[in-house]
Design a protein around this motif. Structure first.
Motif, mmCIF file in Angstrom:
data_model
loop_
_atom_site.group_PDB
_atom_site.id
_atom_site.type_symbol
_atom_site.label_atom_id
_atom_site.label_comp_id
_atom_site.label_asym_id
_atom_site.label_seq_id
_atom_site.Cartn_x
_atom_site.Cartn_y
_atom_site.Cartn_z
ATOM 1 N N TRP A 10 30.210 26.689 43.318
ATOM 2 C CA TRP A 10 30.978 27.939 43.414
ATOM 3 C C TRP A 10 30.748 28.834 42.204
ATOM 4 O O TRP A 10 30.943 30.047 42.271
ATOM 5 C CB TRP A 10 32.471 27.640 43.547
ATOM 6 C CG TRP A 10 32.816 26.942 44.823
ATOM 7 C CD1 TRP A 10 33.202 25.640 44.956
ATOM 8 C CD2 TRP A 10 32.801 27.482 46.150
ATOM 9 N NE1 TRP A 10 33.423 25.338 46.276
ATOM 10 C CE2 TRP A 10 33.194 26.451 47.037
ATOM 11 C CE3 TRP A 10 32.491 28.741 46.686
ATOM 12 C CZ2 TRP A 10 33.286 26.643 48.418
ATOM 13 C CZ3 TRP A 10 32.587 28.923 48.058
ATOM 14 C CH2 TRP A 10 32.979 27.881 48.904
ATOM 15 N N THR A 11 30.347 28.251 41.071
ATOM 16 C CA THR A 11 30.139 29.050 39.861
ATOM 17 C C THR A 11 28.894 29.947 39.975
ATOM 18 O O THR A 11 28.739 30.891 39.203
ATOM 19 C CB THR A 11 29.993 28.124 38.631
ATOM 20 O OG1 THR A 11 29.098 27.070 38.987
ATOM 21 C CG2 THR A 11 31.332 27.567 38.193
ATOM 22 N N GLU A 12 28.020 29.624 40.939
ATOM 23 C CA GLU A 12 26.842 30.478 41.157
ATOM 24 C C GLU A 12 27.243 31.658 42.048
ATOM 25 O O GLU A 12 27.813 31.439 43.117
ATOM 26 C CB GLU A 12 25.723 29.694 41.857
ATOM 27 C CG GLU A 12 25.205 28.506 41.093
ATOM 28 C CD GLU A 12 24.530 28.895 39.784
ATOM 29 O OE1 GLU A 12 23.917 29.994 39.730
ATOM 30 O OE2 GLU A 12 24.636 28.116 38.817
ATOM 31 N N ALA A 13 26.940 32.862 41.604
ATOM 32 C CA ALA A 13 27.254 34.032 42.446
ATOM 33 C C ALA A 13 26.390 33.993 43.705
ATOM 34 O O ALA A 13 25.210 33.645 43.647
ATOM 35 C CB ALA A 13 26.979 35.306 41.653
ATOM 36 N N ARG A 45 39.881 24.743 48.263
ATOM 37 C CA ARG A 45 38.434 24.929 48.152
ATOM 38 C C ARG A 45 37.742 23.616 47.783
ATOM 39 O O ARG A 45 38.138 22.942 46.830
ATOM 40 C CB ARG A 45 38.119 25.996 47.108
ATOM 41 C CG ARG A 45 36.663 26.372 47.126
ATOM 42 C CD ARG A 45 36.391 27.591 46.313
ATOM 43 N NE ARG A 45 36.408 27.256 44.891
ATOM 44 C CZ ARG A 45 36.099 28.125 43.942
ATOM 45 N NH1 ARG A 45 35.796 29.372 44.246
ATOM 46 N NH2 ARG A 45 36.112 27.766 42.683
ATOM 47 N N ASN A 46 36.732 23.286 48.580
ATOM 48 C CA ASN A 46 35.960 22.055 48.387
ATOM 49 C C ASN A 46 35.357 22.025 46.978
ATOM 50 O O ASN A 46 34.576 22.906 46.609
ATOM 51 C CB ASN A 46 34.848 22.013 49.442
ATOM 52 C CG ASN A 46 34.117 20.701 49.469
ATOM 53 O OD1 ASN A 46 33.947 20.043 48.445
ATOM 54 N ND2 ASN A 46 33.672 20.301 50.644
ATOM 55 N N MET A 47 35.726 20.996 46.209
ATOM 56 C CA MET A 47 35.269 20.899 44.815
ATOM 57 C C MET A 47 33.783 20.618 44.695
ATOM 58 O O MET A 47 33.216 20.759 43.621
ATOM 59 C CB MET A 47 35.977 19.740 44.125
ATOM 60 C CG MET A 47 37.454 19.856 44.091
ATOM 61 S SD MET A 47 38.059 18.182 44.200
ATOM 62 C CE MET A 47 38.660 17.963 42.571
ATOM 63 N N HIS A 48 33.176 20.158 45.777
ATOM 64 C CA HIS A 48 31.743 19.850 45.708
ATOM 65 C C HIS A 48 30.886 21.029 46.147
ATOM 66 O O HIS A 48 29.686 20.884 46.349
ATOM 67 C CB HIS A 48 31.426 18.588 46.502
ATOM 68 C CG HIS A 48 31.833 17.360 45.749
ATOM 69 N ND1 HIS A 48 30.929 16.480 45.210
ATOM 70 C CD2 HIS A 48 33.066 16.884 45.403
ATOM 71 C CE1 HIS A 48 31.574 15.514 44.578
ATOM 72 N NE2 HIS A 48 32.867 15.729 44.696
ATOM 73 N N GLY A 49 31.518 22.177 46.329
ATOM 74 C CA GLY A 49 30.750 23.393 46.553
ATOM 75 C C GLY A 49 30.671 23.859 47.997
ATOM 76 O O GLY A 49 31.395 23.378 48.864
ATOM 77 N N ARG A 50 29.769 24.799 48.224
ATOM 78 C CA ARG A 50 29.631 25.451 49.536
ATOM 79 C C ARG A 50 29.017 24.502 50.557
ATOM 80 O O ARG A 50 28.037 23.808 50.254
ATOM 81 C CB ARG A 50 28.746 26.692 49.403
ATOM 82 C CG ARG A 50 29.308 27.747 48.454
ATOM 83 C CD ARG A 50 28.377 28.966 48.370
ATOM 84 N NE ARG A 50 28.979 30.022 47.567
ATOM 85 C CZ ARG A 50 28.671 30.264 46.272
ATOM 86 N NH1 ARG A 50 27.755 29.522 45.666
ATOM 87 N NH2 ARG A 50 29.270 31.230 45.616
#
Ligand code: RP5
Ligand code: MG
Ligand code: MG
Length: 273
Positions: free
Chosen positions: A22-25, A83-88
C-alpha cells in the motif's frame, strides 16, 4: 484447476509485484468490488455489509464472541473498511469470505513416521526419516490441503483443530453421537500434545483487500506405531472429497500457504524435506 465457483466469475485487477504494498503509489488501481450472493444471503458466519445500521463492528478487538483481531498486529481501517496488511489483491469487498477483516481458521497437521517392518523408512538420498501427514483434497478447487477450517464464534482454537480433523478426515458428520464420542476419546491424548507451528496470515486464493484468511497451525505427532492413528479409519467428509496419508517432501504442491506450514513441521522434526 477447478476454482471456487463464485470467485471464478470475478476478474481481479492485475497488480504487479512491485505495487502490491500500500505504501507504493498506484493511482490507476481500480479493483472490482465483489461480495458473492451466497455471502450477501447471510449464512450464520457472515457479517452484514459495512454501513448497515445494525452493523457496528469493533475492529482490532474481540467483538462479542467474534475475534476481529489479527495475529499480525493492528490493521488499518480506510474509509470504514479494514485493509489487508499484506497489500493489494486486485479485489475489494469480501469475495466469498464471510467476515470483513480477518477470517480465522485452524489447521491440524497430524503426522507419523513412515514405517516398514517396524523401522522408520529413510529417504534414499537425504537418509532422513520420512514423515507422513493426513492430507485432504478440497471440494471447492480439488487441491490437496491440511484438513483445516474456520473457528466458530466463541470456539476455542483447540476445539476447532479437533472438530475440523474429525469432520474432514474422519467424516464425523456421518457418525452417530456415540461413535463421535468414541473417536473424540481416542484422539484426546494426541490432540492434547500439539505444538504450534504457525500463526498469522494465509496466502489464500479467497483473500481480498478487505477480507483475508488467518490461521493457527498445530502439529500433532503420533509416536506410537500402534497408536490411535493406526486404529482410526480415514474417511473424507464435509468440505473434503478425499483423504490420505501423504509422504512429506519438498515436491509437495498444496493449497494456499500449506506447503510452508508442512515444511516447518519437517524441519522441526528433522525429517526429510
Ligand atoms: C485456509 O483455508 C486455512 O489455512 C484453512 O486450511 C482453510 C479454512 O477454510 P475452509 O477449509 O473452511 O474453506 O486459508
Ligand atoms: Mg471444514
Ligand atoms: Mg476446510
Amino acid at each position: 484447476m477447478k476454482q471456487n465457483f463464485y470467485l471464478s466469475k470475478v476478474e481481479r485487477f492485475v497488480v504487479p509485484d512491485e505495487l502490491v504494498e500500500w505504501t507504493e503509489a498506484y493511482p490507476e488501481y481500480a479493483p472490482m468490488k465483489f461480495t458473492s450472493s451466497q455471502i450477501l444471503a447471510r449464512p450464520v458466519y457472515a457479517d452484514l455489509e459495512i454501513g448497515s445500521p445494525n452493523f457496528k463492528p469493533q475492529w482490532n478487538a474481540l467483538d462479542g464472541n467474534i475475534s476481529r483481531c489479527s495475529h499480525e498486529g493492528e490493521y488499518a481501517i480506510v474509509k470504514g473498511y479494514p485493509r489487508n496488511m499484506h497489500g493489494r489483491t486486485g479485489l475489494c469487498g469480501r469475495g466469498v469470505l464471510g467476515r470483513w477483516g480477518p477470517n480465522h481458521a485452524a489447521d491440524p497437521i497430524v503426522t507419523r513416521w513412515k514405517m516398514a517392518s517396524g523401522e522408520p523408512v529413510l529417504h534414499e538420498t537425504t537418509r532422513l526419516p520420512i514423515l507422513q501427514f493426513v492430507c485432504i483434497q478440497r471440494r471447492d478447487n480439488g487441491q490437496w490441503a491440511i484438513p483445516g477450517g474456520m473457528v466458530d464464534p466463541g470456539e476455542r482454537v483447540s476445539a476447532t483443530l479437533m472438530r475440523e480433523f474429525m469432520e474432514e478426515a474422519l467424516s464425523s458428520m456421518e457418525m452417530s453421537q456415540e461413535q463421535k464420542e468414541v473417536a473424540e476419546e481416542q484422539l484426546k491424548e494426541l490432540f492434547q500434545g500439539g505444538e504450534e507451528v504457525y500463526s498469522g496470515y494465509v496466502d489464500d486464493p479467497r483473500n481480498t483487500d478487505n477480507a483475508w484468511m488467518e490461521t493457527v497451525a498445530y502439529n500433532f505427532h503420533e509416536l506410537n506405531e500402534n497408536g490411535v492413528l493406526h486404529q482410526l479409519q480415514l474417511r473424507a467428509g464435509d468440505d473434503a472429497q478425499a483423504v490420505k496419508w501423504q509422504d512429506i517432501s519438498g515436491d509437495l504442491d498444496l493449497y494456499a500457504s500449506h506447503r510452508d506450514f508442512i515444511q516447518k513441521v519437517a524441519e522441526k522434526r528433522h525429517a526429510h524435506w
